[in-house]
Design a protein around this motif. Sequence first.
Motif, mmCIF file in Angstrom:
data_model
loop_
_atom_site.group_PDB
_atom_site.id
_atom_site.type_symbol
_atom_site.label_atom_id
_atom_site.label_comp_id
_atom_site.label_asym_id
_atom_site.label_seq_id
_atom_site.Cartn_x
_atom_site.Cartn_y
_atom_site.Cartn_z
ATOM 1 N N ILE A 92 20.131 11.226 10.987
ATOM 2 C CA ILE A 92 20.438 12.587 11.387
ATOM 3 C C ILE A 92 19.644 13.535 10.491
ATOM 4 O O ILE A 92 19.956 13.698 9.310
ATOM 5 C CB ILE A 92 21.944 12.890 11.262
ATOM 6 C CG1 ILE A 92 22.754 11.860 12.037
ATOM 7 C CG2 ILE A 92 22.249 14.297 11.744
ATOM 8 C CD1 ILE A 92 22.524 11.883 13.516
ATOM 9 N N ASP A 93 18.603 14.152 11.022
ATOM 10 C CA ASP A 93 17.727 15.018 10.239
ATOM 11 C C ASP A 93 18.215 16.458 10.339
ATOM 12 O O ASP A 93 17.834 17.206 11.243
ATOM 13 C CB ASP A 93 16.282 14.900 10.733
ATOM 14 C CG ASP A 93 15.302 15.616 9.823
ATOM 15 O OD1 ASP A 93 15.764 16.242 8.847
ATOM 16 O OD2 ASP A 93 14.084 15.552 10.075
ATOM 17 N N LEU A 94 19.050 16.860 9.385
ATOM 18 C CA LEU A 94 19.582 18.220 9.381
ATOM 19 C C LEU A 94 18.574 19.230 8.838
ATOM 20 O O LEU A 94 18.870 20.421 8.793
ATOM 21 C CB LEU A 94 20.869 18.272 8.548
ATOM 22 C CG LEU A 94 22.049 17.479 9.100
ATOM 23 C CD1 LEU A 94 23.261 17.640 8.194
ATOM 24 C CD2 LEU A 94 22.394 17.911 10.514
ATOM 25 N N ALA A 95 17.413 18.767 8.422
ATOM 26 C CA ALA A 95 16.377 19.676 7.935
ATOM 27 C C ALA A 95 15.433 20.124 9.039
ATOM 28 O O ALA A 95 14.467 20.836 8.771
ATOM 29 C CB ALA A 95 15.574 19.002 6.813
ATOM 30 N N VAL A 96 15.689 19.727 10.277
ATOM 31 C CA VAL A 96 14.727 19.985 11.344
ATOM 32 C C VAL A 96 14.515 21.481 11.561
ATOM 33 O O VAL A 96 13.394 21.926 11.836
ATOM 34 C CB VAL A 96 15.176 19.283 12.643
ATOM 35 C CG1 VAL A 96 16.478 19.876 13.168
ATOM 36 C CG2 VAL A 96 14.092 19.356 13.698
ATOM 37 N N GLY A 97 15.565 22.284 11.419
ATOM 38 C CA GLY A 97 15.408 23.721 11.601
ATOM 39 C C GLY A 97 14.544 24.351 10.525
ATOM 40 O O GLY A 97 13.645 25.149 10.818
ATOM 41 N N THR A 98 14.796 23.978 9.268
ATOM 42 C CA THR A 98 13.988 24.541 8.188
ATOM 43 C C THR A 98 12.584 23.945 8.168
ATOM 44 O O THR A 98 11.657 24.571 7.644
ATOM 45 C CB THR A 98 14.673 24.312 6.830
ATOM 46 O OG1 THR A 98 15.095 22.953 6.714
ATOM 47 C CG2 THR A 98 15.869 25.226 6.665
ATOM 48 N N GLU A 99 12.404 22.752 8.724
ATOM 49 C CA GLU A 99 11.050 22.220 8.880
ATOM 50 C C GLU A 99 10.245 23.104 9.833
ATOM 51 O O GLU A 99 9.064 23.392 9.596
ATOM 52 C CB GLU A 99 11.105 20.786 9.397
ATOM 53 C CG GLU A 99 11.569 19.772 8.351
ATOM 54 C CD GLU A 99 11.863 18.418 8.952
ATOM 55 O OE1 GLU A 99 11.702 18.261 10.182
ATOM 56 O OE2 GLU A 99 12.267 17.512 8.198
ATOM 57 N N ALA A 100 10.881 23.545 10.912
ATOM 58 C CA ALA A 100 10.220 24.487 11.817
ATOM 59 C C ALA A 100 9.974 25.817 11.112
ATOM 60 O O ALA A 100 8.917 26.444 11.273
ATOM 61 C CB ALA A 100 11.060 24.697 13.072
ATOM 62 N N GLY A 101 10.962 26.259 10.312
ATOM 63 C CA GLY A 101 10.792 27.501 9.567
ATOM 64 C C GLY A 101 9.662 27.418 8.557
ATOM 65 O O GLY A 101 8.910 28.387 8.362
ATOM 66 N N LEU A 102 9.529 26.253 7.898
ATOM 67 C CA LEU A 102 8.427 26.070 6.953
ATOM 68 C C LEU A 102 7.084 26.142 7.674
ATOM 69 O O LEU A 102 6.141 26.773 7.187
ATOM 70 C CB LEU A 102 8.564 24.727 6.241
ATOM 71 C CG LEU A 102 7.439 24.380 5.260
ATOM 72 C CD1 LEU A 102 7.450 25.341 4.083
ATOM 73 C CD2 LEU A 102 7.557 22.930 4.773
ATOM 74 N N GLY A 103 6.986 25.497 8.834
ATOM 75 C CA GLY A 103 5.749 25.567 9.605
ATOM 76 C C GLY A 103 5.410 26.994 9.989
ATOM 77 O O GLY A 103 4.241 27.408 9.945
ATOM 78 N N ALA A 104 6.443 27.782 10.349
ATOM 79 C CA ALA A 104 6.217 29.161 10.766
ATOM 80 C C ALA A 104 5.687 30.014 9.621
ATOM 81 O O ALA A 104 4.746 30.801 9.796
ATOM 82 C CB ALA A 104 7.509 29.752 11.324
ATOM 83 N N ILE A 105 6.283 29.888 8.439
ATOM 84 C CA ILE A 105 5.890 30.756 7.324
ATOM 85 C C ILE A 105 4.627 30.252 6.639
ATOM 86 O O ILE A 105 3.807 31.037 6.146
ATOM 87 C CB ILE A 105 7.053 30.888 6.317
ATOM 88 C CG1 ILE A 105 6.951 32.211 5.565
ATOM 89 C CG2 ILE A 105 7.105 29.722 5.359
ATOM 90 C CD1 ILE A 105 7.181 33.415 6.429
ATOM 91 N N LEU A 106 4.438 28.919 6.606
ATOM 92 C CA LEU A 106 3.275 28.368 5.916
ATOM 93 C C LEU A 106 1.981 28.717 6.645
ATOM 94 O O LEU A 106 0.985 29.112 6.018
ATOM 95 C CB LEU A 106 3.414 26.856 5.774
ATOM 96 C CG LEU A 106 2.278 26.142 5.035
ATOM 97 C CD1 LEU A 106 2.125 26.692 3.621
ATOM 98 C CD2 LEU A 106 2.514 24.635 5.004
ATOM 99 N N VAL A 107 1.979 28.583 7.962
ATOM 100 C CA VAL A 107 0.752 28.886 8.701
ATOM 101 C C VAL A 107 0.414 30.365 8.587
ATOM 102 O O VAL A 107 -0.763 30.749 8.489
ATOM 103 C CB VAL A 107 0.879 28.446 10.178
ATOM 104 C CG1 VAL A 107 1.794 29.366 10.965
ATOM 105 C CG2 VAL A 107 -0.488 28.379 10.839
ATOM 106 N N ALA A 108 1.447 31.219 8.565
ATOM 107 C CA ALA A 108 1.197 32.655 8.401
ATOM 108 C C ALA A 108 0.607 32.946 7.023
ATOM 109 O O ALA A 108 -0.317 33.758 6.889
ATOM 110 C CB ALA A 108 2.499 33.434 8.598
ATOM 111 N N TRP A 109 1.135 32.294 6.000
ATOM 112 C CA TRP A 109 0.634 32.502 4.635
ATOM 113 C C TRP A 109 -0.809 32.010 4.499
ATOM 114 O O TRP A 109 -1.642 32.675 3.876
ATOM 115 C CB TRP A 109 1.544 31.770 3.661
ATOM 116 C CG TRP A 109 1.146 31.893 2.221
ATOM 117 C CD1 TRP A 109 1.256 32.998 1.443
ATOM 118 C CD2 TRP A 109 0.559 30.879 1.409
ATOM 119 N NE1 TRP A 109 0.789 32.741 0.172
ATOM 120 C CE2 TRP A 109 0.358 31.439 0.119
ATOM 121 C CE3 TRP A 109 0.212 29.544 1.618
ATOM 122 C CZ2 TRP A 109 -0.188 30.721 -0.932
ATOM 123 C CZ3 TRP A 109 -0.332 28.831 0.571
ATOM 124 C CH2 TRP A 109 -0.535 29.404 -0.686
#
Length: 370
Positions: A92-109
């Motif tokens: 059960i990967d409960l980090a999946v939401g923040t993994e998407a959030g990391l992708g969103a902010i990292l690519v912008a940075w």
Amino acid sequence: MSRPATQKVAAAASGPVLGPAGRESWMRRVAGAVAFRNVSALYLLALMFVVFALWVPDTFLTWGTWRSLLSDQAITCLVAVGLVVPIAAGVIDLAVGTEAGLGAILVAWLLAQLHLAGLVAVVVTLLAGAAVGVFSWLMITRARIPSFIATLAVSSLLTAAIEWISGSQQIVNLPVGYGDLGSGQLLGVTYPVYIMLVVAALLWYVLERTPIGRHVYATGGDVDMMGGNPESAALAGVRTSRIILFSLVTCGVVAGLGGLLLTSQLSAGDPTVGPGYLLPVIAAVFLGSTQFRGGRFNVWGTVVAAYVLAVGVKGLQLAGLPIWIPDLFNGAALLLAVGLAAWRRTPGTRKATLIRLLRVRPAATAGSQA
């Protein structure tokens, strides 16, 4: 040509004739395929369509609403499809939401602050998602922390990383052309929908048509929704640690892809978007497990479930109900989905899965020894 010969030719041309037993078996298969417990999401979709078509016909029945629904839900559906793989493997990967959030902010940075080329930023973001999957794998298999706790801790770490990278503020001034990735259209449908379908088809093929997919389901046990049976799978010759690594890396990469597509749609990196994906994504995966595949976590069931849930939320929003209604709807849907999944699963499922695997294993071993 004689009459009997003519009759034989006609029979051969018309195909095999089913006897009473064959017709009964065919009817049972059809009845099972359209049974409520096998396609409940489609019956729910039909019910919601009728209700909202009568309730808010002026807005619900427009092409603009359905086109917006199809495009807006593509990223949620994409992240949910990625989550199918670890959950099928019993993680059960409960980090999946923040993994998407990391992708969103990292690519912008990477684009706005480091001024990297778009393709380079995308590749680095996907590699970061894979690295998160590797870290989660180390915590689960090497530190032997239960996946539920390990991924919850990883989610907290990623939240801190997102806040640190972004300074708790949106990252703007992205290259103009990057927005085309998330908002560009083909035949009136945005690119993320096509990307989601391609990823879904690829993961469906891997899970349903390859030995890796069979090993994923064997590792998960295909029965226990909060963790699989890796010990039994290991006794059958499955390298469960590698399977868990593959599933977590896949989830991290797909979630990162969803995040970078979201940033393209918003034309900004938003540090708050990730956690909001967790509940609808998990609800879609568990509701999807009750569709089409007899209680097995599967890709196309998840796709259908994600859009069915989106139709419900959209209809309630169009009806002007309070803003907390989507959270209520998704929470109720998750409870219903887990209940249906538990009801569908039988005690013999895990045993049958391992027996099928063991039947293949001796032949493979004999071939390698030869």
